[in-house]
Write a protein that holds these residues in place. Structure first.
Motif, PDB file in Angstrom:
ATOM      1  N   ALA A 143      42.674  67.859 -38.679  1.00 22.30           N
ATOM      2  CA  ALA A 143      42.778  66.439 -39.019  1.00 22.30           C
ATOM      3  C   ALA A 143      42.000  66.156 -40.290  1.00 22.30           C
ATOM      4  CB  ALA A 143      42.248  65.575 -37.871  1.00 22.30           C
ATOM      5  N   GLN A 144      42.399  65.062 -40.956  1.00 17.60           N
ATOM      6  CA  GLN A 144      41.682  64.593 -42.142  1.00 17.60           C
ATOM      7  C   GLN A 144      41.709  63.071 -42.162  1.00 17.60           C
ATOM      8  OE1 GLN A 144      43.053  66.143 -45.912  1.00 17.60           O
ATOM      9  NE2 GLN A 144      41.324  65.293 -47.045  1.00 17.60           N
ATOM     10  N   LEU A 145      40.579  62.462 -42.496  1.00 18.97           N
ATOM     11  CA  LEU A 145      40.485  61.015 -42.613  1.00 18.97           C
ATOM     12  C   LEU A 145      41.043  60.604 -43.977  1.00 18.97           C
ATOM     13  CD1 LEU A 145      39.493  58.285 -41.524  1.00 18.97           C
ATOM     14  CD2 LEU A 145      37.226  58.816 -42.440  1.00 18.97           C
ATOM     15  N   VAL A 146      42.166  59.850 -43.983  1.00 19.08           N
ATOM     16  CA  VAL A 146      42.853  59.571 -45.243  1.00 19.08           C
ATOM     17  C   VAL A 146      42.771  58.100 -45.675  1.00 19.08           C
ATOM     18  CG1 VAL A 146      44.436  61.506 -45.014  1.00 19.08           C
ATOM     19  CG2 VAL A 146      45.060  59.279 -44.033  1.00 19.08           C
ATOM     20  N   ALA A 147      42.336  57.204 -44.784  1.00 20.28           N
ATOM     21  CA  ALA A 147      42.186  55.787 -45.160  1.00 20.28           C
ATOM     22  C   ALA A 147      41.308  55.122 -44.116  1.00 20.28           C
ATOM     23  CB  ALA A 147      43.530  55.084 -45.250  1.00 20.28           C
ATOM     24  N   LEU A 148      40.584  54.090 -44.531  1.00 16.62           N
ATOM     25  CA  LEU A 148      39.769  53.340 -43.574  1.00 16.62           C
ATOM     26  C   LEU A 148      39.587  51.912 -44.064  1.00 16.62           C
ATOM     27  CD1 LEU A 148      36.556  52.973 -44.693  1.00 16.62           C
ATOM     28  CD2 LEU A 148      36.614  55.449 -44.355  1.00 16.62           C
ATOM     29  N   PHE A 149      39.303  51.024 -43.116  1.00 15.55           N
ATOM     30  CA  PHE A 149      39.049  49.618 -43.432  1.00 15.55           C
ATOM     31  C   PHE A 149      37.750  49.211 -42.769  1.00 15.55           C
ATOM     32  CE2 PHE A 149      39.192  45.089 -42.575  1.00 15.55           C
ATOM     33  CZ  PHE A 149      39.624  44.565 -43.788  1.00 15.55           C
ATOM     34  N   ARG A 150      36.876  48.547 -43.540  1.00 12.46           N
ATOM     35  CA  ARG A 150      35.579  48.097 -43.022  1.00 12.46           C
ATOM     36  C   ARG A 150      35.588  46.573 -42.893  1.00 12.46           C
ATOM     37  NH1 ARG A 150      31.867  52.349 -43.716  1.00 12.46           N
ATOM     38  NH2 ARG A 150      32.526  53.921 -45.240  1.00 12.46           N
ATOM     39  N   TYR A 151      35.336  46.087 -41.683  1.00 10.69           N
ATOM     40  CA  TYR A 151      35.168  44.652 -41.460  1.00 10.69           C
ATOM     41  C   TYR A 151      33.767  44.225 -41.895  1.00 10.69           C
ATOM     42  CZ  TYR A 151      39.418  44.135 -38.620  1.00 10.69           C
ATOM     43  OH  TYR A 151      40.722  44.075 -38.188  1.00 10.69           O
ATOM     44  N   PRO A 152      33.607  42.971 -42.297  1.00 13.50           N
ATOM     45  CA  PRO A 152      32.254  42.473 -42.638  1.00 13.50           C
ATOM     46  C   PRO A 152      31.335  42.524 -41.427  1.00 13.50           C
ATOM     47  CG  PRO A 152      33.961  40.980 -43.458  1.00 13.50           C
ATOM     48  CD  PRO A 152      34.655  41.973 -42.581  1.00 13.50           C
ATOM     49  N   GLU A 153      30.054  42.708 -41.671  1.00 15.23           N
ATOM     50  CA  GLU A 153      29.070  42.845 -40.601  1.00 15.23           C
ATOM     51  C   GLU A 153      29.034  41.628 -39.684  1.00 15.23           C
ATOM     52  OE1 GLU A 153      27.241  45.385 -39.676  1.00 15.23           O
ATOM     53  OE2 GLU A 153      28.138  46.651 -41.216  1.00 15.23           O
ATOM     54  N   GLY A 154      29.208  40.421 -40.253  1.00 12.08           N
ATOM     55  CA  GLY A 154      29.062  39.210 -39.457  1.00 12.08           C
ATOM     56  C   GLY A 154      30.289  38.811 -38.664  1.00 12.08           C
ATOM     57  N   ASP A 155      31.397  39.559 -38.770  1.00 10.04           N
ATOM     58  CA  ASP A 155      32.620  39.182 -38.061  1.00 10.04           C
ATOM     59  C   ASP A 155      32.475  39.366 -36.559  1.00 10.04           C
ATOM     60  OD1 ASP A 155      33.765  38.623 -40.468  1.00 10.04           O
ATOM     61  OD2 ASP A 155      35.552  39.861 -40.144  1.00 10.04           O
ATOM     62  N   SER A 156      33.125  38.479 -35.805  1.00  7.50           N
ATOM     63  CA  SER A 156      33.187  38.652 -34.358  1.00  7.50           C
ATOM     64  C   SER A 156      34.331  39.596 -34.012  1.00  7.50           C
ATOM     65  CB  SER A 156      33.395  37.295 -33.672  1.00  7.50           C
ATOM     66  OG  SER A 156      34.558  36.659 -34.164  1.00  7.50           O
ATOM     67  N   TYR A 157      34.305  40.161 -32.809  1.00  3.70           N
ATOM     68  CA  TYR A 157      35.303  41.141 -32.393  1.00  3.70           C
ATOM     69  C   TYR A 157      36.694  40.522 -32.443  1.00  3.70           C
ATOM     70  CZ  TYR A 157      37.526  44.812 -29.602  1.00  3.70           C
ATOM     71  OH  TYR A 157      38.342  45.829 -29.163  1.00  3.70           O
ATOM     72  N   PRO A 158      37.631  41.073 -33.250  1.00 11.82           N
ATOM     73  CA  PRO A 158      38.935  40.434 -33.440  1.00 11.82           C
ATOM     74  C   PRO A 158      39.948  40.707 -32.333  1.00 11.82           C
ATOM     75  CG  PRO A 158      38.756  42.370 -34.825  1.00 11.82           C
ATOM     76  CD  PRO A 158      37.435  42.219 -34.143  1.00 11.82           C
ATOM     77  N   GLY A 159      39.643  41.634 -31.426  1.00 10.84           N
ATOM     78  CA  GLY A 159      40.580  41.982 -30.365  1.00 10.84           C
ATOM     79  C   GLY A 159      41.327  43.265 -30.668  1.00 10.84           C
ATOM     80  N   ALA A 160      41.760  43.949 -29.627  1.00 10.82           N
ATOM     81  CA  ALA A 160      42.393  45.261 -29.782  1.00 10.82           C
ATOM     82  C   ALA A 160      43.682  45.191 -30.587  1.00 10.82           C
ATOM     83  CB  ALA A 160      42.655  45.876 -28.406  1.00 10.82           C
ATOM     84  N   GLU A 161      44.509  44.162 -30.367  1.00 11.20           N
ATOM     85  CA  GLU A 161      45.782  44.093 -31.072  1.00 11.20           C
ATOM     86  C   GLU A 161      45.587  43.911 -32.571  1.00 11.20           C
ATOM     87  OE1 GLU A 161      48.756  44.784 -29.818  1.00 11.20           O
ATOM     88  OE2 GLU A 161      47.627  45.244 -27.980  1.00 11.20           O
ATOM     89  N   ALA A 162      44.623  43.055 -32.945  1.00 19.06           N
ATOM     90  CA  ALA A 162      44.339  42.849 -34.372  1.00 19.06           C
ATOM     91  C   ALA A 162      43.800  44.128 -34.996  1.00 19.06           C
ATOM     92  CB  ALA A 162      43.342  41.708 -34.552  1.00 19.06           C
ATOM     93  N   LEU A 163      42.986  44.869 -34.248  1.00 12.37           N
ATOM     94  CA  LEU A 163      42.431  46.121 -34.761  1.00 12.37           C
ATOM     95  C   LEU A 163      43.530  47.176 -34.921  1.00 12.37           C
ATOM     96  CD1 LEU A 163      39.121  46.223 -32.710  1.00 12.37           C
ATOM     97  CD2 LEU A 163      39.315  45.964 -35.184  1.00 12.37           C
ATOM     98  N   LYS A 164      44.453  47.223 -33.983  1.00 15.05           N
ATOM     99  CA  LYS A 164      45.581  48.155 -34.097  1.00 15.05           C
ATOM    100  C   LYS A 164      46.407  47.844 -35.352  1.00 15.05           C
ATOM    101  CE  LYS A 164      46.341  48.953 -29.136  1.00 15.05           C
ATOM    102  NZ  LYS A 164      47.272  48.710 -28.004  1.00 15.05           N
ATOM    103  N   ALA A 165      46.660  46.550 -35.561  1.00 11.66           N
ATOM    104  CA  ALA A 165      47.447  46.152 -36.725  1.00 11.66           C
ATOM    105  C   ALA A 165      46.725  46.494 -38.021  1.00 11.66           C
ATOM    106  CB  ALA A 165      47.748  44.653 -36.668  1.00 11.66           C
ATOM    107  N   LYS A 166      45.408  46.296 -38.042  1.00 12.23           N
ATOM    108  CA  LYS A 166      44.645  46.615 -39.254  1.00 12.23           C
ATOM    109  C   LYS A 166      44.631  48.120 -39.501  1.00 12.23           C
ATOM    110  CE  LYS A 166      42.946  44.018 -41.414  1.00 12.23           C
ATOM    111  NZ  LYS A 166      43.455  43.335 -42.643  1.00 12.23           N
ATOM    112  N   ALA A 167      44.541  48.912 -38.443  1.00 11.36           N
ATOM    113  CA  ALA A 167      44.583  50.367 -38.602  1.00 11.36           C
ATOM    114  C   ALA A 167      45.944  50.812 -39.121  1.00 11.36           C
ATOM    115  CB  ALA A 167      44.266  51.048 -37.272  1.00 11.36           C
ATOM    116  N   LEU A 168      47.010  50.140 -38.669  1.00  9.97           N
ATOM    117  CA  LEU A 168      48.350  50.458 -39.174  1.00  9.97           C
ATOM    118  C   LEU A 168      48.429  50.137 -40.664  1.00  9.97           C
ATOM    119  CD1 LEU A 168      51.278  51.278 -38.840  1.00  9.97           C
ATOM    120  CD2 LEU A 168      51.784  48.950 -38.061  1.00  9.97           C
ATOM    121  N   GLU A 169      47.854  49.017 -41.090  1.00  8.26           N
ATOM    122  CA  GLU A 169      47.836  48.672 -42.512  1.00  8.26           C
ATOM    123  C   GLU A 169      47.116  49.758 -43.317  1.00  8.26           C
ATOM    124  OE1 GLU A 169      46.222  44.829 -43.304  1.00  8.26           O
ATOM    125  OE2 GLU A 169      47.497  43.831 -41.830  1.00  8.26           O
TER     126      GLU A 169
END
Length: 222
Positions: A143-169
């Motif tokens: 495996a190789q890590l090819v992309a990542l997204f970092r949320y701001p430190e102060g954000d509240s937990y957006p929920g699993a579905e939002a996180l899945k969508a962001k990972a897809l992006e």
């Protein structure tokens, strides 16, 4: 701890359209009178009245231009989207590897997911493991890590579905090099659980993985 898994083929990102800047009309030029020109007498005062009328028209045009500029400035300000100032409040997407000043020795065992860096290659990769082995990308890995997204430190937990969508992006934004064509690869997504989010985990990751095990022997990034 991260949760995972999905396959997708990323489309090429579209380029945003260019926007033109509004042009401001230049003020009318004032007429230049001949130095020998004498003012008309009372019987021919129409010339003076015409000059007064021209000045009045010029003032009206000037006020209209100034008013238009003020309206344009207010309109642009009212239509500016929150976070458009580039403060980074919306998070950061990473798809290009920035090598460290000093390369760390490899292989490295027991590396926690929070310490994974973009471009890292992993031997015997398990996305749900608490630690992984990072190896040189020109040695066998799965495996190789090819992309990542970092949320701001102060954000509240957006929920699993939002996180899945962001990972897809993130996977859709990943840019792979020619070496990716030499292997049978899948995209795999990983994102924080509520527990890891509370402990400071703000990252969603996109990996390419080989179903055949440690068969990749090159970086698949450009």
């Amino acid at each position: 701890m991260h949760h995972v898994n999905h396959q997708d083929v990323p489309p090429k990102p579209a380029s945003p359209p260019a926007a033109g800047r509004p042009r401001v009309p230049a003020p009318a030029a004032e007429p230049v009178l001949h130095p020998r020109m004498e003012p008309a007498d009372a019987a021919h005062s129409g010339r003076g009245n015409g000059r007064t009328l021209w000045i009045a028209v010029f003032v009206v045009v000037l006020l209209a231009v100034v008013g238009s500029l003020v309206w344009l400035a207010l309109w642009l300000n009212s239509n500016q989207e929150p976070g458009a100032s580039g403060s980074g409040a919306a998070g950061v997407l990473e798809t290009t590897v920035a090598p460290p000043a000093t390369a760390l020795p490899l292989p490295r065992e027991g590396v926690a997911p929070a310490d994974f860096a973009l471009g890292d290659c992993f031997k015997d990769f398990d996305p749900e493991a608490l630690a992984s082995t990072v190896v040189a990308c020109d040695t066998g890995h799965s495996a190789q890590l090819v992309a990542l997204f970092r949320y701001p430190e102060g954000d509240s937990y957006p929920g699993a579905e939002a996180l899945k969508a962001k990972a897809l992006e993130a996977c859709q934004a990943a840019r792979l090099g020619p070496a990716a064509n030499d292997y049978d690869l899948n995209y795999e997504r990983s994102f924080p659980s509520t527990t890891s989010w509370e402990s400071g985990d703000r990252r969603v990751d996109c990996y390419v993985t080989a179903p055949g095990g440690n068969v990749i022997n090159a970086s698949v990034l450009p």
